[in-house]
Scaffold this motif. Sequence first.
Motif, PDB file in Angstrom:
ATOM      1  N   GLU A   1       0.837  -1.202   0.000  1.00  0.00           N
ATOM      2  CA  GLU A   1       0.000   0.000   0.000  1.00  0.00           C
ATOM      3  C   GLU A   1       0.873   1.254   0.000  1.00  0.00           C
ATOM      4  O   GLU A   1       1.878   1.319   0.704  1.00  0.00           O
ATOM      5  CB  GLU A   1      -0.900   0.005   1.243  1.00  0.00           C
TER       6      GLU A   1
ATOM      7  N   TRP B   1       6.628   2.545  -3.284  1.00  0.00           N
ATOM      8  CA  TRP B   1       5.391   2.759  -2.537  1.00  0.00           C
ATOM      9  C   TRP B   1       5.510   3.892  -1.504  1.00  0.00           C
ATOM     10  O   TRP B   1       4.518   4.325  -0.949  1.00  0.00           O
ATOM     11  CB  TRP B   1       4.953   1.475  -1.843  1.00  0.00           C
TER      12      TRP B   1
ATOM     13  N   GLN C   1      -5.463   9.182   0.442  1.00  0.00           N
ATOM     14  CA  GLN C   1      -6.418   8.186   0.929  1.00  0.00           C
ATOM     15  C   GLN C   1      -5.752   6.941   1.512  1.00  0.00           C
ATOM     16  O   GLN C   1      -6.441   5.972   1.849  1.00  0.00           O
ATOM     17  CB  GLN C   1      -7.351   7.760  -0.217  1.00  0.00           C
ATOM     18  N   HIS C   2      -4.443   6.961   1.608  1.00  0.00           N
ATOM     19  CA  HIS C   2      -3.724   5.766   2.059  1.00  0.00           C
ATOM     20  C   HIS C   2      -3.017   6.048   3.384  1.00  0.00           C
ATOM     21  O   HIS C   2      -3.356   6.991   4.092  1.00  0.00           O
ATOM     22  CB  HIS C   2      -2.735   5.326   0.981  1.00  0.00           C
ATOM     23  N   ARG C   3      -2.045   5.219   3.693  1.00  0.00           N
ATOM     24  CA  ARG C   3      -1.333   5.348   4.967  1.00  0.00           C
ATOM     25  C   ARG C   3      -0.427   6.570   4.992  1.00  0.00           C
ATOM     26  O   ARG C   3       0.113   6.984   3.965  1.00  0.00           O
ATOM     27  CB  ARG C   3      -0.518   4.083   5.234  1.00  0.00           C
TER      28      ARG C   3
ATOM     29  N   ASN D   1      -5.029   5.140   9.835  1.00  0.00           N
ATOM     30  CA  ASN D   1      -4.103   5.175   8.696  1.00  0.00           C
ATOM     31  C   ASN D   1      -2.873   6.036   8.979  1.00  0.00           C
ATOM     32  O   ASN D   1      -1.956   6.100   8.155  1.00  0.00           O
ATOM     33  CB  ASN D   1      -4.809   5.723   7.448  1.00  0.00           C
TER      34      ASN D   1
END
Length: 254
Positions: free
Chosen positions: A3, A51, A112-114, A137
């Motif tokens: 992710e 990432w 919208q991610h970590r 998150n």
Amino acid sequence: MTEPILLFLDINGVIDVQEDGKTPEQISKRETGYPVPGTKEFLQVIDSCPWIHPMWISSWGLQSQVWNKCSKTRLWPVAYSFEEFEKEEALKLFPDASDKYLAARWHSRDWQHRIVWIEDGFCIMRKAINWAQSNPNIQIIDTSPTMKERCQGYETGIRYWNIERICNALDIQENREILLNQINAPVPDLTQNIISDIESNQKTTSNQINASITHFVEPLKKQLVDSNKDTKNLDNLTSFMLKIRNLFKLGNRT
């Protein structure tokens, strides 16, 4: 697939820590710093991971990128400090935020991610802590050890005591050994233990001395009391004998 991670990375107190007796190193032609062991390798590992999306969040401002040049990595975007027009827009969205916390909120507003934020001294950034606690998150990592950890030899910055947590947060476990080989293990501060042992030994010795004094003094006190009694009795007897003798002397005279 790993992710995506948005990384906010501070400099002072994280990868740059001034220490007593340490000679500054040349970071660029105009800038010097105090990189902690393994800084170059750490930045290179981050840069090699597709990432991870790193951003500098440091008082170095645009000069933060000299650390990219020093470590031969891509130039990372700078989240702090703000251009004036950008700060005005950020405050419209986050009116209760300020300084680095405002920068983090602004630059992650559409993410919208970590999110991983590595900083020293989160204890004085209560709003940032609350933000992380309210959102699973978001993970913050404080590189400033507590007083207890300092007594155990832990030092400020990316060090042996927090590199495992950092690797796990950034999903760079495969590079853990590379970083561990570069980062020095802390030397425990045994001062507190030594002081405790000395105090304990002093207390034990004091108790032993007190016990010995009591052992010898008590019988002596008893002997003195008995001796005083005997002396008093002897004085009484001597006085009585003198009276008898004087009585006989008077009788002889008559």
